[in-house]
Design a protein around this motif. Structure first.
Motif, PDB file in Angstrom:
ATOM      1  N   LYS A 535       0.852  -1.202   0.000  1.00 11.30           N
ATOM      2  CA  LYS A 535       0.000   0.000   0.000  1.00 11.30           C
ATOM      3  C   LYS A 535       0.877   1.238   0.000  1.00 11.30           C
ATOM      4  CE  LYS A 535      -4.075  -2.000   0.476  1.00 11.30           C
ATOM      5  NZ  LYS A 535      -5.188  -1.809  -0.455  1.00 11.30           N
ATOM      6  N   GLU A 538      -0.225   4.748   0.994  1.00  7.54           N
ATOM      7  CA  GLU A 538      -0.427   5.181   2.373  1.00  7.54           C
ATOM      8  C   GLU A 538       0.797   5.890   2.912  1.00  7.54           C
ATOM      9  OE1 GLU A 538      -2.263   2.648   5.209  1.00  7.54           O
ATOM     10  OE2 GLU A 538      -3.078   1.385   3.643  1.00  7.54           O
ATOM     11  N   ARG A 553      -6.662   1.034  14.833  1.00  6.19           N
ATOM     12  CA  ARG A 553      -7.064   1.856  13.699  1.00  6.19           C
ATOM     13  C   ARG A 553      -8.289   1.313  12.977  1.00  6.19           C
ATOM     14  NH1 ARG A 553      -1.702   2.637  10.421  1.00  6.19           N
ATOM     15  NH2 ARG A 553      -0.547   1.561  12.022  1.00  6.19           N
ATOM     16  N   SER A 555     -10.755   1.571   9.355  1.00  2.97           N
ATOM     17  CA  SER A 555     -10.512   1.721   7.913  1.00  2.97           C
ATOM     18  C   SER A 555     -11.277   2.903   7.339  1.00  2.97           C
ATOM     19  CB  SER A 555     -10.943   0.447   7.188  1.00  2.97           C
ATOM     20  OG  SER A 555     -12.347   0.290   7.253  1.00  2.97           O
ATOM     21  N   TYR A 556     -10.853   3.298   6.163  1.00  6.56           N
ATOM     22  CA  TYR A 556     -11.553   4.371   5.460  1.00  6.56           C
ATOM     23  C   TYR A 556     -12.988   3.971   5.177  1.00  6.56           C
ATOM     24  CZ  TYR A 556     -12.913   7.507   1.678  1.00  6.56           C
ATOM     25  OH  TYR A 556     -13.604   8.405   0.890  1.00  6.56           O
ATOM     26  N   CYS A 629      -7.347   6.847  11.810  1.00  2.16           N
ATOM     27  CA  CYS A 629      -7.389   6.208  10.490  1.00  2.16           C
ATOM     28  C   CYS A 629      -6.312   6.835   9.634  1.00  2.16           C
ATOM     29  CB  CYS A 629      -8.766   6.393   9.846  1.00  2.16           C
ATOM     30  SG  CYS A 629      -8.872   5.677   8.174  1.00  2.16           S
ATOM     31  N   SER A 630      -5.403   6.015   9.131  1.00  2.00           N
ATOM     32  CA  SER A 630      -4.358   6.483   8.234  1.00  2.00           C
ATOM     33  C   SER A 630      -4.347   5.522   7.057  1.00  2.00           C
ATOM     34  CB  SER A 630      -3.007   6.503   8.957  1.00  2.00           C
ATOM     35  OG  SER A 630      -2.002   7.020   8.112  1.00  2.00           O
ATOM     36  N   SER A 631      -4.974   5.947   5.958  1.00  2.67           N
ATOM     37  CA  SER A 631      -5.206   5.036   4.841  1.00  2.67           C
ATOM     38  C   SER A 631      -5.252   5.826   3.542  1.00  2.67           C
ATOM     39  CB  SER A 631      -6.531   4.278   5.104  1.00  2.67           C
ATOM     40  OG  SER A 631      -6.753   3.319   4.102  1.00  2.67           O
ATOM     41  N   ASP A 638      -3.962   9.994  -0.071  1.00  4.62           N
ATOM     42  CA  ASP A 638      -3.739   9.817   1.358  1.00  4.62           C
ATOM     43  C   ASP A 638      -4.937  10.318   2.152  1.00  4.62           C
ATOM     44  OD1 ASP A 638      -1.299   8.748   0.901  1.00  4.62           O
ATOM     45  OD2 ASP A 638      -0.147  10.525   1.438  1.00  4.62           O
ATOM     46  N   LYS A 640      -6.265  10.761   6.316  1.00  5.67           N
ATOM     47  CA  LYS A 640      -6.008  10.668   7.749  1.00  5.67           C
ATOM     48  C   LYS A 640      -7.191  11.265   8.498  1.00  5.67           C
ATOM     49  CE  LYS A 640      -0.952  10.956   7.407  1.00  5.67           C
ATOM     50  NZ  LYS A 640      -0.716   9.548   7.732  1.00  5.67           N
TER      51      LYS A 640
END
Length: 875
Positions: A535, A538, A553, A555-556, A629-631, A638, A640
């Motif tokens: 990924k 990311e 975390r 997910s988006y 969330c960091s995806s 990107d 966040k």
């Protein structure tokens, strides 16, 4: 200060109050023969009052209160035959007040308090100054008697003679002052008895009686119950008062403060004291009171401070104390109380200053409800007969600094729960039955400067790190199986071949667990590397992992569904770095989702800062971050986001300004927010100050918020204030101030924070500091109570919110406050509200001083606000 005053000979009013003037008062001030009002207070003037002011024969108002003024009051002031208002307080004036001044019959306000003046007050003062309404000679060096002639100044409302050396008896005829509201005679050498109380029953407007720290003796007369219902403060501590507390005290149902400590009162506390439903402070300590603590005290539901220590109370602690849900201080030590500790009392989560039951005869175990004391700083249960283990729930008392369980019968091992109390400064577990080894987590309590483990059954090696390196800070004597430690502890050396098999097994277990964890961490790291390559979009920075791993975390996709595709209908706020949405949780609740605008410079650093800060701290007045969330989004960009507790009542900004700011929008399920009353605002101000005190003093290292303002304060279901948005927060240590945005390339912070709330020193390149937060808090406090933003168009040139308020204090404070404060308040109670508002605004001004060294400390701020709440909270 300008010295060309001779060119202004026709000037009638010269008002230079709070203009930051320096230097001396010019001698040619006397060249203004038509001057009627002179105001020089609130500057930085030095020197003495020039004799030439005696030429100002038309002067009616004189205000020269300046802390830098010295010398004597010039006798030429007695020439002001038309003088009405005299303010010479808060200076360093010496000598005596010229006697002729007491013959200027038009004076109605005379304030010379807080100086070094000496001499006595003329016996005829009430005859020659018949129009007096305000008389303040407090905090000086006056001697002599208090003149009985004061009763002839029939309009006198305020008498402040505290902190002098007056002797003799208090005037017995003060009851003739029908307008009297406040009488402060404390900290003198007054003698005789309390018979003057009977005279004061004629003063129908009386609010405050202060005669503490004198030599008044005898019983408290029954007539105290006949005082006016307007009385809110009775302070009579530290006198040789004896006999019992009259039952009639219960008639004073508006009483907010009752101080009878350090006397010789005996007998039982009358149950009628439970009728004082507006009482905030009850001070009966250091007497000879006996009997049971009356259960009627549980009726005092507004009580903040209860001090009954050093008496002879016996019996059980009444369960009814659990009804006092606003207590912040409970002191019952040094009595003969028995029985168990009521769970209802331990459940009082508001207690934050001290909870002391020391030196009693209490028995049983320590209930698990001790974990409810999440805001407590000091817990003292020493010198009792308590038993059992220390409950693990004590780990929830994260603000504890002092804990003493000494001289009881607690047993078991010292629990790991104590290792979570990172702010502990003093820990005393001596003279119990604790066993096992000294836990290694004590080494990691970096603030610990006193540790007493003596007289227990501890064994094994004493550590040589942390507090154990200071022999004067540690006591471990009378633990016969301890060894090792530093040489100053005088313990035998440890022999490795005498180690117990059980200890060896423990080492093996620990080593095995450590190996398993190491393998797990290695596998996790390999997985992260694989995942990052897969990924790549990311692009998770290695610097994020140490703080992001604290959260599970999401997910988006989860957030997309939770917010209905980030629908505009779910927007509840917008800030500089992103948009906040209202989202649903799998459990059917609500969550606030802050989506970062990564195209905005600094947004990513803000994300890092908030993760680091909120992931490491916990306080009831801080917004909690629950997830991150960091995806990447559906377009591969990107993405966040931060997930917070949902605050149903929105931001303080909306409640103060009713959502008029364009970039702040919040939907309220019950329509537009209502108006905040006086006490609601004060409670929220205390909440915010509590959070800041925690960040500055309880966190190690300290945390500077950096952006305090109303839109960053949220209100939960119970209208409790919660500080949020740590995007500009910084960690402060003894050596450095580390920017939490990871960008340390610039030392300038001139543009950090929000306009109007940024302290002046930041504009000069100074690094962020806790005093910067105090400045921002001061502006926020002034905004809360005036309803005026610091960025209003009216505030320009030399006028700002700070000076706007300062000029109005104290007498015009009610004129500048937000009119919404008075909604729903009793119009008959305006005096209480006016005094409360002036007190709060004074704190706000003290916090927002230009120079950091002049600002009030946050601990003192919190203490003052609690005092104001206790004094004026009752209607």
């Amino acid at each position: 200060m300008p010295t060309n005053l001779s060119q202004c000979s026709n000037l009638e009013i010269l008002n230079l109050i709070d203009n930051q003037l320096v230097g001396k008062i010019p001698d040619d001030l006397g060249s203004l023969p038509k001057l009627q009002a002179l105001g020089l207070a609130g500057n930085n003037l030095t020197g003495s009052i020039p004799r030439s002011v005696g030429n100002l024969s038309q002067l009616h108002m004189l205000s020269v209160s300046e802390k830098g003024l010295q010398g004597e009051i010039p006798e030429t002031l007695s020439k002001f035959r038309g003088l009405e208002f005299v303010q010479l307080a808060f200076s360093q004036l010496t000598g005596e007040i010229p006697p002729a001044i007491f013959n200027i019959s038009g004076i109605f306000s005379f304030s010379a308090g807080d100086n070094q003046l000496r001499g006595s007050i003329p016996p005829y003062i009430g005859d020659t100054l018949p129009h007096l309404t305000y008389l303040n000679f407090g905090n000086n060096l006056f001697t002599g008697v208090i003149p009985p002639s004061l009763s002839n100044a029939s309009g006198l409302e305020y008498i402040y003679f505290n902190n002098n050396s007056f002797h003799g008896r208090p005037p017995a005829n003060l009851g003739r002052l029908k307008a009297l509201e406040r009488m402060l005679l404390g900290f003198n050498q007054l003698r005789d008895d309390f018979s003057f109380i009977t005279s004061l029953t004629n003063c129908s407007r009386l609010q405050i009686i202060g005669v503490d720290f004198n030599f008044l003796e005898g019983p408290l007369p029954d007539s105290i119950g006949n005082l006016s219902n307007s009385v809110i403060v009775i302070s009579m501590s530290s006198n040789p008062m004896f006999e019992t507390i009259p039952p009639g005290i219960g008639n004073l149902f508006n009483l907010s403060f009752l101080g009878l400590a350090n006397n010789s009162l005996s007998g039982h506390v009358p149950s009628s004291i439970g009728a004082l439903h507006n009482l905030h402070v009850l001070e009966l300590s250091a007497n000879m009171l006996t009997g049971e603590i009356p259960s009627s005290i549980g009726n005092l539901t507004l009580l903040n401070h209860l001090h009954l220590l050093f008496n002879n109370f016996y019996g059980e602690i009444p369960q009814s104390l659990g009804n006092c849900r606003q207590l912040i201080e409970l002191e019952l030590s040094n009595n003969n109380l028995s029985g168990s500790i009521p769970e209802e009392v331990l459940s009082l989560s508001t207690i934050s200053i001290i909870f002391s039951l020391a030196h009693n005869q209490l028995s049983g175990s320590l209930p698990s409800q001790v974990g409810s004391l999440a805001n407590l700083v000091e817990l003292d249960l020493s010198y009792n007969k308590l038993t059992g283990p220390i409950p693990s729930s004590i780990s929830k008392c994260l603000l504890l600094e002092r804990l003493s369980l000494a001289i009881n019968s607690f047993h078991g091992e010292i629990p790991p729960a104590l290792g979570t109390l990172r702010g502990l400064r003093e820990l005393d577990l001596s003279h119990n039955d604790f066993s096992g080894e000294i836990p290694r987590f004590l080494v990691q309590l970096t603030d610990l400067n006193y540790l007493n483990l003596s007289l227990n059954k501890l064994e094994g090696e004493v550590p040589k790190q942390g507090v154990f390196l200071n022999a004067s800070a540690v006591s471990v004597f009378e633990n016969s199986n301890l060894c090792g430690g530093i040489a100053e502890l005088n313990l035998p050396s440890c022999k490795s071949n005498t180690s117990k098999p059980f200890s060896t097994k423990k080492v093996i277990v620990i080593t095995t667990v450590a190996a398993i964890l190491s393998g797990f961490i290695l596998c996790l790291c390999l997985f992260i590397i694989w995942y990052r390559r897969k990924k790549s979009k990311e692009n998770l920075s290695a610097t994020e992992l140490p703080f992001e791993h604290r959260f599970s975390r999401v997910s988006y996709e989860e957030l997309f569904r939770s917010t209905d595709g980030f629908s505009e209908n779910n927007v509840i706020g917008k800030g500089r770095y992103g948009t906040v949405y209202k989202g649903t949780t799998q459990e059917g609740g609500w969550v606030a989702v802050k989506v970062l605008n990564l195209g905005h410079r600094g947004a990513s650093k803000s994300f890092v800062s908030e993760c680091r800060t909120l992931g490491a701290i916990r306080h009831r007045n801080l917004v909690k971050i629950s997830n991150v969330c960091s995806s990447v989004d559906h377009c591969g960009n990107d993405f966040k986001a931060l997930l917070y507790e949902y605050m149903a009542n929105g931001s303080l900004e909306n409640w103060i300004h009713q959502g008029n700011e364009e970039d702040v929008r919040h939907e309220h399920e019950q329509g537009q927010p209502g108006r905040l009353g006086l006490m609601q605002r004060l409670d929220i101000a205390i909440d915010i100050a509590s959070a800041i005190k925690y960040l500055h003093e309880a966190c190690s290292p300290k945390i500077v918020h950096g952006d305090l303002k109303p839109s960053n304060v949220l209100l939960d279901n119970e209208m409790m204030g919660r500080v949020g948005d740590f995007g500009l927060a910084k960690i402060s240590s003894a050596a450095t101030t580390e920017a939490m945005d990871i960008d340390n390339r610039s030392s300038s912070v001139a543009m950090r924070g929000s306009i109007g709330y940024v302290p002046p020193e930041y504009g000069m390149g100074d690094m962020v500091s806790t005093q910067g937060d105090v400045y921002s808090y001061g502006i926020l406090l002034l905004e809360m109570f005036t309803g005026r933003r610091p960025t209003e168009e009216a505030f320009k040139d030399h006028l700002n919110l700070h000076t706007f308020v300062k000029v109005a204090l104290p007498h015009r404070a009610a004129e500048i406050v937000d009119s919404a404060i008075f909604n729903g308040e009793d119009e008959r109670d305006t005096e209480r509200m006016r005094n409360c508002i002036a007190s709060v605004l004074t704190v706000g001004v003290a916090c927002s001083m230009e120079w950091p060294r002049d600002r009030m400390g946050v601990a003192e701020v919190l203490k003052e606000l609690h005092k104001i709440r206790a004094r004026y909270g009752a209607k």
